[in-house]
Design an enzyme around this catalytic site. Structure first.
Site, mmCIF file in Angstrom:
data_model
loop_
_atom_site.group_PDB
_atom_site.id
_atom_site.type_symbol
_atom_site.label_atom_id
_atom_site.label_comp_id
_atom_site.label_asym_id
_atom_site.label_seq_id
_atom_site.Cartn_x
_atom_site.Cartn_y
_atom_site.Cartn_z
ATOM 1 N N ASN A 134 -9.475 3.285 -8.381
ATOM 2 C CA ASN A 134 -9.336 4.350 -9.381
ATOM 3 C C ASN A 134 -8.268 5.379 -8.988
ATOM 4 O O ASN A 134 -7.703 5.336 -7.897
ATOM 5 C CB ASN A 134 -10.690 5.026 -9.633
ATOM 6 C CG ASN A 134 -11.202 5.752 -8.406
ATOM 7 O OD1 ASN A 134 -10.422 6.241 -7.596
ATOM 8 N ND2 ASN A 134 -12.512 5.822 -8.266
ATOM 9 N N ILE A 135 -8.041 6.323 -9.894
ATOM 10 C CA ILE A 135 -6.936 7.278 -9.710
ATOM 11 C C ILE A 135 -7.092 8.119 -8.446
ATOM 12 O O ILE A 135 -6.117 8.504 -7.830
ATOM 13 C CB ILE A 135 -6.760 8.213 -10.930
ATOM 14 C CG1 ILE A 135 -8.035 8.976 -11.229
ATOM 15 C CG2 ILE A 135 -6.299 7.437 -12.136
ATOM 16 C CD1 ILE A 135 -7.819 10.137 -12.205
ATOM 17 N N CYS A 182 -10.263 -1.072 -18.291
ATOM 18 C CA CYS A 182 -10.752 -0.502 -17.047
ATOM 19 C C CYS A 182 -11.856 0.444 -17.461
ATOM 20 O O CYS A 182 -12.791 -0.001 -18.129
ATOM 21 C CB CYS A 182 -9.627 0.207 -16.295
ATOM 22 S SG CYS A 182 -8.588 1.280 -17.297
ATOM 23 N N TRP A 208 -6.529 3.710 -19.963
ATOM 24 C CA TRP A 208 -5.191 4.302 -20.047
ATOM 25 C C TRP A 208 -4.469 4.343 -18.704
ATOM 26 O O TRP A 208 -3.344 4.796 -18.633
ATOM 27 C CB TRP A 208 -5.235 5.682 -20.708
ATOM 28 C CG TRP A 208 -6.236 6.654 -20.155
ATOM 29 C CD1 TRP A 208 -6.498 6.901 -18.861
ATOM 30 C CD2 TRP A 208 -7.102 7.511 -20.905
ATOM 31 N NE1 TRP A 208 -7.464 7.845 -18.741
ATOM 32 C CE2 TRP A 208 -7.866 8.258 -19.988
ATOM 33 C CE3 TRP A 208 -7.318 7.728 -22.283
ATOM 34 C CZ2 TRP A 208 -8.812 9.192 -20.373
ATOM 35 C CZ3 TRP A 208 -8.262 8.671 -22.656
ATOM 36 C CH2 TRP A 208 -9.013 9.392 -21.710
ATOM 37 N N ARG A 239 -5.203 1.879 -15.311
ATOM 38 C CA ARG A 239 -5.059 0.510 -14.805
ATOM 39 C C ARG A 239 -4.723 -0.451 -15.925
ATOM 40 O O ARG A 239 -3.934 -1.383 -15.763
ATOM 41 C CB ARG A 239 -6.347 0.085 -14.112
ATOM 42 C CG ARG A 239 -6.576 0.830 -12.838
ATOM 43 C CD ARG A 239 -7.956 0.641 -12.307
ATOM 44 N NE ARG A 239 -8.877 1.639 -12.855
ATOM 45 C CZ ARG A 239 -10.052 1.938 -12.312
ATOM 46 N NH1 ARG A 239 -10.446 1.322 -11.229
ATOM 47 N NH2 ARG A 239 -10.827 2.841 -12.851
ATOM 48 N N LYS A 261 -2.130 9.489 -19.704
ATOM 49 C CA LYS A 261 -2.113 10.952 -19.710
ATOM 50 C C LYS A 261 -1.035 11.491 -18.771
ATOM 51 O O LYS A 261 -1.323 11.981 -17.680
ATOM 52 C CB LYS A 261 -3.487 11.478 -19.318
ATOM 53 C CG LYS A 261 -4.582 10.948 -20.235
ATOM 54 C CD LYS A 261 -5.821 11.793 -20.182
ATOM 55 C CE LYS A 261 -6.583 11.565 -18.905
ATOM 56 N NZ LYS A 261 -7.785 12.411 -18.841
ATOM 57 N N ARG A 267 -1.615 13.326 -15.271
ATOM 58 C CA ARG A 267 -1.347 12.518 -14.080
ATOM 59 C C ARG A 267 -0.166 13.051 -13.264
ATOM 60 O O ARG A 267 -0.117 12.885 -12.053
ATOM 61 C CB ARG A 267 -1.067 11.065 -14.481
ATOM 62 C CG ARG A 267 -2.235 10.335 -15.130
ATOM 63 C CD ARG A 267 -3.363 10.052 -14.166
ATOM 64 N NE ARG A 267 -4.482 9.422 -14.849
ATOM 65 C CZ ARG A 267 -5.583 10.061 -15.244
ATOM 66 N NH1 ARG A 267 -5.731 11.364 -14.988
ATOM 67 N NH2 ARG A 267 -6.552 9.431 -15.880
#
Lengths: 659, 503
Positions: A311-312, A374, A378, A380, A416, A420
């Site tokens: 994840n981010i 995911c 928006w 992965r 985004k 991001r």
């Protein structure tokens, strides 16, 4: 301007980042409304856009002054020493304010004026037309149609207005499915492969819980499957990895029973490889929380595939670690590689690449459609869909096609960017290098397939520069709806026409469009093919780069070759003309008269052309060597011609030569 | 001895060959005294000609009557032969084993090879020391060509002709030789025309534990410096290793006795440490299944790139002393035949534009490696797959080539040759039809009569048809000093060579 107290400080030192002997340049620091500017004694300018600043740090006062360390989002790190602490404090405070804007309207793009009129600006925005792009792919067609369901952003705020769905999926099905999917992001078309009739679709995770079903969603997936006459099954790719669920499971004793039941079913399923087991359990953990993955029982003809992209938050800290290691002075080879390993960065890059390869293979080899998701679909999902399309379709490997790809899978589908990239002063936990990873994957492909891409590395670096610069409107905002509300097309400029104007800089001289016709790229993902992208993460540390550029030389050669070929054609046509004249001459018995006066003239043009050739060469070379504003490459040439000992001298100064 | 005695089964049909990048081929396997040949005998195409001397190790496997021989080559290739019949397979394997480990140099292929090409220029005479000295002679008045080692009696690993200070006569040289390891008295390696500074190389001084001195040695070394000038002695060993060497009769120069000189210690590894590094590296390159973390940690653990960095850094330091500090330098380690040569030759690549041309690089290899007495025969006896762990086997030359490749990557237009040229040199150093890399020094080569009995590699390479393969199309003569970056981020793994299975 209210944040700027000091606009100019003299006698500021810029320290060399990797020097262990505190080598520095002295110069003047200027603060403008948009940039921080340092001009050294050699009149060399270093411009830093406020929006590029990721962090400013004031270190403890030293005897020579007050150190100020600025880290930028484009991986530039500068270390100033300001003689007076008050000046340093003023600049520090100003930069803190200027680098984090509270409102979109304060971003650079809203004041940036490249001197274009309204019509030119509008033409710039119309350069990339996604409707045109879908037409190029071959939709709408008998199986796929344009849906007007989201025309007013009523179903999904983060999707674009125009969405392509299977023709047999009615509006109630779409609406029903969207209610079942996180943030209303129901399955829609991302890429259509015309010859295989297979599609890449994307969505967010289903809000299924343990027992909930959504018939509309199941219908929509069936419709996607049926829209592909070539293959009766389709894949659903869940791009998420193992979470830390084991401990979570332990605390959830009441649902442990259910897990046992489901896992025993999984064990019995021959199709499922053992390695998928954990990933499945994770997805089930999500499912228990009301979110999750599609229950296989409810979707027939669907093959589920789990790929493990983190994840981010994991990606953010991974990059952080990587940058920390690389910023170390006097880094040893072993520390570099163990840092590279422990950061996990290349492992994450490989995971994204592996997912994209799976996607491309499913379409190219099996003609199967693939639905990618995911969590929210928006981050992965954008990585995998865009990279998969790039592998499949040579168009996306051209300069224009790559712009279209970014517009489609990233901008329009609501990656985004503002959150991001941290455009505004917001939640630092939303910042993540998801798009940077995508660019890096593309770079790895350009390394493995040097002839497959029309653009070069500088193009990727330039795009990376501008996702953070906020100089153009393209990457401002988090979704199309927000961008429309910001009236970006009226108030700001689009990046793409400016890149196209500069196209020459971004061309890959080795590109061969002929050999790439309909070629699917099949990259090799053996670990050792993944290398550290020095030119990205050290793009401003020129001492680390090669001192001569093969690219520039090949570009020059190409230019010369073109000129020579043109000359050959000119001369050939002249010879032809003469020949016809000669034959005429023979007929009219005026041969001798007609030939003699003409031949010196021909010679003259020939020698003229030869002279014209040399300057071409020289001009290109001077550009390479003398214009520091041009790009990094020119800086190498600069350094090279001076032949200064770079890193070596820093590390082994004379002072250390005693024993 | 007849080769025929070692070949029990000269020919087997229906053998299947598997090798990287090519489809499997079924054909006839033949063994000759020096080659393993496999041909499908279609279209007269040669599928495989492999020198036995290129074979580093073999493995055998049996599944029923089908035998498999896996051949691991010194150039890192791995090829597999499926041979029907257990007896044939065992015979072939034992023949290969015997033929690839012949003791006698005179049985090696170069003594049997007859060239199929016309020799335009005899490579044995291409780079004579006298000619090399001629190139300098107009500028260097303080140096002379000495034939003190004519009979190889003063220093067995030096060539008959060496360049020494004019002020030192041959008798003094003989005395200095007794004070230096292996008789390797200081000789000129490179003369920097720009400022007249020089690189010299030697063996370690034999000071021993009681601090032995040699007046002639001190005189020789000081004679190379002009009045008031300083020099640097670069010892490629760390201080503690150099100190330990005293116990074995070796040692280092005491600065008190060489007042114009400063000593710098570096740490370039030698011998089995390098060999183990290569073995680890090739092993991890051959494992394609490992994940990213494992690959990175194995690459790190191999230490290969650390060695590269250390060697390059030392060479840059040497070049910097010469070009920037305007100081002459003397380089040595223990014997002065390994790390010393890596540093002197790389410093020349950095400083001297000529050494970046094909001919200049050949001359450099001839001068700084072959004539300078790098023991190729010992160092290149085995490669990455061997288990023998002999102290004298070490990829010193390969590391040098890798360092050149690193510089070439950073200055892609400053070299007349390309990567293939370096790979070719690597391959021929380990297994070749030419005599160039046979023997450990000039004295051995003379005794073997290589000039009469074998062909020189340079005779083959320096023909236009071969040169075209090794020429860098982007070359543009660059007369500047080239300073490479030695940061870990700037060094790369030379995949085409080290891991060429995966390419």
């Amino acid at each position: 301007m209210e944040h700027i107290r000091t606009t100019k400080v003299e006698q500021v030192k810029l320290l060399d980042r990797f020097s262990t002997s505190n080598k520095s340049l002295t110069g003047t620091l200027y603060l403008t409304a948009t940039h921080l500017l340092f001009i050294d004694a050699h009149q060399k300018e270093t411009w830093i856009l406020h929006h590029h600043i990721a962090s400013v740090e004031k270190l403890a006062l030293t005897t020579s002054g007050c150190p100020l360390v600025i880290q930028c989002k484009n991986f530039r790190t500068v270390h100033f020493i300001v003689p007076r602490e008050r000046d340093c404090h003023d600049i520090y405070n100003s930069l803190l304010q200027l680098s984090k804007q509270a409102k979109y309207e304060d971003l650079y793009a809203f004041s940036y004026n490249p001197k274009q009129n309204d019509a030119e600006r509008l033409r710039g925005w119309e350069l990339i037309d996604l409707a045109e792009e879908y037409k190029r792919m071959g939709v709408p067609n008998s199986n796929w149609q344009l849906s007007d369901a989201n025309r007013e952003y009523k179903i999904c705020e983060t999707y674009p207005r125009e969405l392509y769905v299977p023709r047999i999926a009615s509006k109630p099905i779409i609406v029903g499915s969207s209610k079942f999917r996180s943030k209303g992001r129901f399955p829609v078309l991302s890429y259509y492969h015309q010859s295989k009739e297979a599609a890449i679709c994307r969505c967010s995770q289903p809000l299924s819980g343990f027992s909930a079903r959504c018939l509309e969603d199941e219908h929509l997936l069936q419709a996607i499957s049926k829209a592909n006459p070539a293959n009766r099954y389709m894949y659903v790719m869940d791009t998420r990895p193992r979470h830390r669920v084991q401990s979570w499971w332990a605390t959830q004793k009441d649902i442990g029973r259910i897990i046992v039941r489901i896992s025993s079913k999984i064990w019995n399923d021959e199709k499922i490889r053992e390695s998928d087991e954990k990933k499945r359990l994770n997805a089930m953990a999500n499912r228990a929380a009301g979110k999750g993955y599609e229950n296989e029982d409810n979707y027939s003809n669907i093959r589920f595939q789990f790929v493990g992209i983190e994840n981010i938050h994991v990606m953010r800290s991974s990059l952080q670690k990587l940058l920390e290691v690389n910023g170390t002075k006097g880094l040893s080879v072993n520390d570099f590689y163990s840092g590279l390993e422990s950061s996990g960065w290349l492992r994450h890059i490989k995971a994204v690449m592996d997912a994209a390869i799976f996607l491309a293979k499913a379409i190219a080899a099996e003609s199967a459609s693939v639905l990618v998701h995911c969590s929210d679909g928006w981050d992965r999902t954008s990585q995998v869909c865009s990279l998969g399309s790039l592998l499949l379709d040579p168009y996306y490997r051209t300069i224009r096609g790559f712009m279209v790809l970014i517009e489609k899978d990233w901008i329009s589908f609501g990656h985004k960017f503002s959150e991001r990239c941290g455009h505004l002063d917001g939640d630092p936990k939303e910042v993540s290098p998801v798009f940077t990873q995508f660019l890096e994957c593309v770079w790895h492909l350009t390394e493995q397939f040097p002839q497959a891409f029309e653009f070069n590395e500088a193009f990727l670096l330039q795009i990376h520069e501008h996702i953070h610069s906020c100089q153009f409107g393209n990457f401002i905002g988090n979704c199309q709806k927000e961008r429309e509300e910001l009236k970006l097309k009226e108030k700001t400029y689009s990046l793409w026409p400016f890149l196209l104007d500069d196209q020459k800089k971004y061309l890959n001289p080795l590109y061969s469009s002929q050999s790439q016709k309909s070629a699917v790229l099949e990259p090799n993902t053996v670990s050792f093919n993944f290398k550290f992208w020095r030119n990205m993460y050290h793009q401003f540390d020129r001492t680390l780069h090669p001192r001569q550029s093969v690219f520039n030389i090949i570009m020059n050669m190409n230019e010369q070759n073109k000129q020579l070929e043109k000359d050959i054609k000119d001369l050939e046509s002249q010879i032809k003309q003469r020949k016809t004249k000669q034959t005429d001459g023979i007929l009219s018995k005026e041969l001798l008269n007609s030939v003699r006066p003409e031949s010196p003239a021909l010679k003259a043009t020939l020698s003229l052309k030869e002279q014209a050739l040399l300057p071409v060469n020289n001009v290109l070379r001077t550009i390479e060597g003398s214009s520091p504003a041009d790009n990094r490459y020119s800086e190498y040439a600069d350094e090279f011609s001076k032949a200064e000992p770079a890193v070596v001298s820093l590390e082994y100064g004379v002072a250390r030569m005693t024993c | 001895m007849e080769f025929a005695e070692l070949i029990k089964t000269p020919r087997v049909d229906n053998v299947v060959l598997h090798r990287p990048f090519y489809p499997a081929v079924e054909g006839t396997l033949c063994l000759t005294g020096h080659h393993l040949i496999l041909s499908s005998r279609q279209d007269n195409t040669e599928e495989l000609w492999l020198l036995h001397s290129n074979i580093d190790a073999i493995d055998k496997r049996f599944v029923g009557p089908l035998g498999t021989i896996i051949i691991k080559c010194k150039d890192f290739r791995i090829i597999q032969l499926d041979i029907p019949g257990m007896e044939e397979c065992l015979n072939i394997a034992s023949s290969i084993e015997a033929l690839s480990t012949l003791d006698s140099i005179t049985l090696m292929y170069p003594f049997f090879y007859r060239p199929m090409f016309e020799v335009i220029e005899d490579g044995w005479h291409s780079f004579l020391p006298e000619q090399e000295f001629e190139l300098y002679s107009s500028t260097i008045s303080e140096w002379r060509l000495s034939y003190v080692n004519k009979e190889f009696s003063v220093c067995p690993s030096y060539p008959p002709a060496v360049i020494v200070p004019k002020a030192i006569d041959d008798d003094a040289l003989r005395k200095v030789a007794t004070f230096r390891h292996g008789g390797r008295f200081p000789v000129l390696s490179y003369y920097h025309k720009k400022n007249g500074m020089v690189i010299m190389r030697s063996g370690q001084p034999l000071t021993g534990t009681n601090g032995r001195r040699c007046k002639e040695d001190e005189k020789l070394i000081n004679a190379t410096l002009r009045a008031g000038k300083r020099g640097y002695i670069i010892d490629t060993r760390p201080l503690n290793i150099a100190q330990q060497a005293r116990a074995k009769g070796g040692g280092f120069e005491q600065e008190a006795h060489y007042p114009q000189w400063r000593r710098i210690h570096k740490s370039i590894d030698r011998y089995h440490i390098l060999q183990e590094s290569l073995i680890k590296l090739v092993e991890s390159c051959n494992d394609q299944t490992q994940n990213m973390d494992r690959w990175l940690s194995k690459l790190e653990a191999s230490n290969w790139l650390t060695h590269i960095k250390e060697i390059l850094t030392t060479a840059c330091l040497a070049a910097q002393c010469l070009d920037r500090e305007g100081a002459s330098i003397l380089i040595h380690g223990t014997e002065g035949t390994d790390s010393t040569l890596q540093v002197t030759s790389l410093a020349q690549i950095i400083l001297e534009p000529r050494s970046r041309t094909i001919r200049g690089f050949e001359a450099l290899i001839e001068r700084e490696w072959l004539q300078a007495g790098h023991p190729f025969q010992q160092r290149c006896a085995q490669s990455a797959y061997c288990n023998s762990k002999q102290k004298w086997e070490s990829p010193v030359f390969l590391l040098f080539l890798d360092c050149v490749w690193q510089i070439l990557r950073q200055f892609p237009c400053s070299f007349e040759f390309n990567e293939n040229f370096l790979i070719m040199l690597f391959e021929h150093a380990y297994a070749s039809q030419f005599g160039t890399f046979l023997g450990n020094n000039e004295s051995e080569r003379c005794k073997l009569k290589l000039q009469q009995k074998t062909m020189s590699l340079w005779s083959w390479v320096n023909r236009p048809s071969e040169l075209s393969k090794f020429t860098n199309p982007l070359f543009e003569a660059n007369n500047l000093v080239i300073w490479p970056s030695v940061a870990p981020q700037s060094l790369q793994l030379w995949e085409d060579s080290e891991a060429y299975l995966l390419k």
